[in-house]
Design a protein around this motif. Sequence first.
Motif, PDB file in Angstrom:
ATOM      1  N   GLU A   1       6.320  25.781  -3.030  1.00  0.00           N
ATOM      2  CA  GLU A   1       7.659  25.678  -2.450  1.00  0.00           C
ATOM      3  C   GLU A   1       7.751  24.568  -1.414  1.00  0.00           C
ATOM      4  O   GLU A   1       8.852  24.097  -1.097  1.00  0.00           O
ATOM      5  CB  GLU A   1       8.071  27.021  -1.835  1.00  0.00           C
ATOM      6  N   GLN A   2       6.596  24.150  -0.881  1.00  0.00           N
ATOM      7  CA  GLN A   2       6.600  23.053   0.080  1.00  0.00           C
ATOM      8  C   GLN A   2       6.098  21.746  -0.532  1.00  0.00           C
ATOM      9  O   GLN A   2       5.920  20.757   0.174  1.00  0.00           O
ATOM     10  CB  GLN A   2       5.748  23.395   1.303  1.00  0.00           C
ATOM     11  N   ALA A   3       5.883  21.740  -1.839  1.00  0.00           N
ATOM     12  CA  ALA A   3       5.296  20.568  -2.498  1.00  0.00           C
ATOM     13  C   ALA A   3       6.143  19.304  -2.298  1.00  0.00           C
ATOM     14  O   ALA A   3       5.601  18.214  -2.080  1.00  0.00           O
ATOM     15  CB  ALA A   3       5.104  20.841  -3.986  1.00  0.00           C
ATOM     16  N   LEU A   4       7.460  19.428  -2.365  1.00  0.00           N
ATOM     17  CA  LEU A   4       8.331  18.265  -2.186  1.00  0.00           C
ATOM     18  C   LEU A   4       8.180  17.676  -0.781  1.00  0.00           C
ATOM     19  O   LEU A   4       8.100  16.451  -0.607  1.00  0.00           O
ATOM     20  CB  LEU A   4       9.784  18.653  -2.441  1.00  0.00           C
ATOM     21  N   LEU A   5       8.100  18.542   0.222  1.00  0.00           N
ATOM     22  CA  LEU A   5       7.948  18.092   1.599  1.00  0.00           C
ATOM     23  C   LEU A   5       6.577  17.459   1.821  1.00  0.00           C
ATOM     24  O   LEU A   5       6.468  16.399   2.460  1.00  0.00           O
ATOM     25  CB  LEU A   5       8.148  19.270   2.551  1.00  0.00           C
ATOM     26  N   VAL A   6       5.553  18.064   1.260  1.00  0.00           N
ATOM     27  CA  VAL A   6       4.203  17.487   1.357  1.00  0.00           C
ATOM     28  C   VAL A   6       4.178  16.102   0.715  1.00  0.00           C
ATOM     29  O   VAL A   6       3.628  15.142   1.266  1.00  0.00           O
ATOM     30  CB  VAL A   6       3.160  18.413   0.697  1.00  0.00           C
ATOM     31  N   GLY A   7       4.797  15.972  -0.458  1.00  0.00           N
ATOM     32  CA  GLY A   7       4.812  14.693  -1.148  1.00  0.00           C
ATOM     33  C   GLY A   7       5.530  13.616  -0.344  1.00  0.00           C
ATOM     34  O   GLY A   7       5.068  12.462  -0.278  1.00  0.00           O
ATOM     35  N   PHE A   8       6.656  13.976   0.257  1.00  0.00           N
ATOM     36  CA  PHE A   8       7.379  13.014   1.094  1.00  0.00           C
ATOM     37  C   PHE A   8       6.516  12.556   2.264  1.00  0.00           C
ATOM     38  O   PHE A   8       6.435  11.351   2.559  1.00  0.00           O
ATOM     39  CB  PHE A   8       8.673  13.638   1.617  1.00  0.00           C
ATOM     40  N   LEU A   9       5.871  13.488   2.937  1.00  0.00           N
ATOM     41  CA  LEU A   9       5.059  13.143   4.097  1.00  0.00           C
ATOM     42  C   LEU A   9       3.842  12.307   3.701  1.00  0.00           C
ATOM     43  O   LEU A   9       3.455  11.378   4.420  1.00  0.00           O
ATOM     44  CB  LEU A   9       4.625  14.414   4.832  1.00  0.00           C
ATOM     45  N   ARG A  10       3.266  12.607   2.566  1.00  0.00           N
ATOM     46  CA  ARG A  10       2.138  11.784   2.094  1.00  0.00           C
ATOM     47  C   ARG A  10       2.591  10.334   1.887  1.00  0.00           C
ATOM     48  O   ARG A  10       1.888   9.397   2.252  1.00  0.00           O
ATOM     49  CB  ARG A  10       1.580  12.354   0.793  1.00  0.00           C
ATOM     50  N   GLU A  11       3.749  10.190   1.302  1.00  0.00           N
ATOM     51  CA  GLU A  11       4.276   8.848   1.036  1.00  0.00           C
ATOM     52  C   GLU A  11       4.601   8.117   2.339  1.00  0.00           C
ATOM     53  O   GLU A  11       4.256   6.937   2.509  1.00  0.00           O
ATOM     54  CB  GLU A  11       5.518   8.968   0.160  1.00  0.00           C
ATOM     55  N   ILE A  12       5.243   8.802   3.253  1.00  0.00           N
ATOM     56  CA  ILE A  12       5.673   8.141   4.487  1.00  0.00           C
ATOM     57  C   ILE A  12       4.490   7.770   5.372  1.00  0.00           C
ATOM     58  O   ILE A  12       4.464   6.702   6.001  1.00  0.00           O
ATOM     59  CB  ILE A  12       6.700   9.011   5.254  1.00  0.00           C
ATOM     60  N   PHE A  13       3.482   8.635   5.429  1.00  0.00           N
ATOM     61  CA  PHE A  13       2.335   8.339   6.294  1.00  0.00           C
ATOM     62  C   PHE A  13       1.518   7.153   5.781  1.00  0.00           C
ATOM     63  O   PHE A  13       0.829   6.493   6.556  1.00  0.00           O
ATOM     64  CB  PHE A  13       1.443   9.574   6.478  1.00  0.00           C
ATOM     65  N   ARG A  14       1.603   6.869   4.505  1.00  0.00           N
ATOM     66  CA  ARG A  14       0.884   5.718   3.951  1.00  0.00           C
ATOM     67  C   ARG A  14       1.557   4.379   4.294  1.00  0.00           C
ATOM     68  O   ARG A  14       1.010   3.325   3.981  1.00  0.00           O
ATOM     69  CB  ARG A  14       0.772   5.841   2.431  1.00  0.00           C
ATOM     70  N   THR A  15       2.716   4.425   4.957  1.00  0.00           N
ATOM     71  CA  THR A  15       3.438   3.176   5.247  1.00  0.00           C
ATOM     72  C   THR A  15       3.002   2.530   6.562  1.00  0.00           C
ATOM     73  O   THR A  15       3.411   1.406   6.855  1.00  0.00           O
ATOM     74  CB  THR A  15       4.958   3.432   5.315  1.00  0.00           C
ATOM     75  N   ARG A  16       2.218   3.211   7.372  1.00  0.00           N
ATOM     76  CA  ARG A  16       1.751   2.646   8.640  1.00  0.00           C
ATOM     77  C   ARG A  16       0.272   2.980   8.829  1.00  0.00           C
ATOM     78  O   ARG A  16      -0.249   3.912   8.212  1.00  0.00           O
ATOM     79  CB  ARG A  16       2.538   3.218   9.826  1.00  0.00           C
TER      80      ARG A  16
END
Length: 362
Positions: free
Chosen positions: A277-292
Amino acid sequence: MGKLSGLKVVDLSQFLPGPMLSVMMADQGAEVVKVEPLSGEPSREQAPFEAGQSIWFRNLNRGKKSVALDLKSDAGRDALWALIDEADVFIEGFRPGVVARLGFGYDAVSSRNPRIVYCSISAFGQAGALAHHPAHDMAVQAMAGFLSVNDGPDGMPVVPGAPSADMAAGLTGLSAVLMALIGREKSGRGDYVDVAMFDSMLPWCAHIAGAAIAGGEPPRSASQRSLGGAAFYNVYATADGKHVVLGGRELKFVANLLNALDRPDLIALGAAAPGEEQALLVGFLREIFRTRTRDEWVAWFADKDVAFSPVLDFQEAFSEPHIAERGLIVEADGAHHIAPPIRFAGENPWVPTSAPELGADG
């Protein structure tokens, strides 16, 4: 004068649990006599070394005396009895039955010194089906269920980074010994403490293994809120191959971060069940943290009220200003010490004492 000044401790233990117990007593003024085999405590030879001693050995044996004895000889046994006659606390970490065969089991020791608090530390305790099973820290963690959730995304358990069973036993042993000493003030008699690494670990799982404790299913990391199933209690890779963590699942932290990232639409997911149920949120955060990079994120989070931390190696951690501000690493005579975590108001700054050379005191 420390809180335990005047207490005399005889410690036959080696490696981590027992020496950690007794060094915390020595740090508070207890007289601790470390009884070593003629060859010495094995950790004396464990690299790395600094100022002529093992850093491991020094940090767990500072402030103690060292007596080297052959407990299979009459002279060695007589010397140990002389120490026991004056002792308040006796600590041993042999496999069950060994110390009794040497003539120093609890019955023998307490009959000679009824006021002594006798603490045995072992992997699985002095009795039970596993009592004689050989094990160090990781094997105990494996048998207690903890290694099953010390796993990566692929479910493969990995070698734990902290000797939790060893240290849990040392802390449990210290608590038990101090309780027994308080009890002695009322009864006039000492006591026997059977401390097991296995037993000492079990209370540490109450927050993650509730269903299994009640006879149900075991926790699985991917779907457990504290083990990797929750987006805001998780580890994320950064652009430079390092890592950061979100370490607080409270909704105020979820809202603070997602609003700052212009994704308020995801806030509700922070309250969802861990796992899918939190997979979408985890995926977003994984993507965003890789930007810096990691350090860029540290700077970005500086004015955000979010439970966030960079993942530091030990060198980086020991270089943090917080360490210096709290005096947690202290250098003396060319040697570095981890300062005692127990502090009392009004105490002078802690000054480390030296660790003994083998047999320096008899």
